[in-house]
Design a protein around this motif. Structure first.
Motif, PDB file in Angstrom:
ATOM      1  N   THR A   6     -90.680 -16.667 -12.247  1.00 40.06           N
ATOM      2  CA  THR A   6     -91.812 -15.749 -12.199  1.00 40.06           C
ATOM      3  C   THR A   6     -91.390 -14.784 -11.316  1.00 40.06           C
ATOM      4  O   THR A   6     -91.706 -13.438 -11.525  1.00 40.06           O
ATOM      5  CB  THR A   6     -92.932 -16.720 -11.450  1.00 40.06           C
ATOM      6  N   THR A  10     -91.018 -11.155 -13.140  1.00 42.48           N
ATOM      7  CA  THR A  10     -92.501 -10.415 -13.212  1.00 42.48           C
ATOM      8  C   THR A  10     -92.531  -9.915 -11.779  1.00 42.48           C
ATOM      9  O   THR A  10     -92.649  -8.562 -11.720  1.00 42.48           O
ATOM     10  CB  THR A  10     -93.727 -11.488 -13.529  1.00 42.48           C
ATOM     11  N   ARG A  11     -92.653 -10.592 -10.928  1.00 46.99           N
ATOM     12  CA  ARG A  11     -93.040 -10.182  -9.464  1.00 46.99           C
ATOM     13  C   ARG A  11     -92.222  -9.170  -8.925  1.00 46.99           C
ATOM     14  O   ARG A  11     -92.627  -8.005  -8.567  1.00 46.99           O
ATOM     15  CB  ARG A  11     -93.022 -11.178  -8.250  1.00 46.99           C
TER      16      ARG A  11
END
Length: 106
Positions: A6, A10-11
């Motif tokens: 993640t 994404t982050r």
């Protein structure tokens, strides 16, 4: 709980895309080798073309750790020093540049 897939999928890319000037101010390329479930290899470019790419590229600093230790750093960037001094976070290359990562991870 934060996980590497993640964070690197994404982050961090969203954070860098939202403020590429802040990433460029760090001025280094980081290679992350995260072992264990949910791990992988990512290059975080804060020097040339800001962003996160899957795979190994030439880097100024290489950081190796387990996915569990990444989760610790992701939720508490200040924990990186303790992990480094206990041998759980291995840093090769210009280790002083690794201290600049706290800006990106916070």
């Amino acid at each position: 709980m934060a996980d590497a897939q993640t964070d690197f999928g994404t982050r961090l890319p969203e954070k860098i895309a939202g403020n590429p000037e802040e990433a460029l101010a760090i001025g280094a390329v980081f290679l992350f080798k995260i072992n264990g479930d949910g791990g992988g290899v990512w290059t975080v470019d804060c020097k040339n073309t800001p962003g996160v790419r899957v795979g190994e590229e030439a880097a100024d600093v290489t950081l190796e750790l387990t996915s569990a230790d990444w989760a610790t750093i992701s939720s508490n960037p200040g924990a990186a020093m303790q992990l480094y001094f206990t041998g759980k976070l291995k840093v090769s290359g210009n280790a002083m540049l690794a201290t600049k990562l706290q800006k990106l991870l916070a």
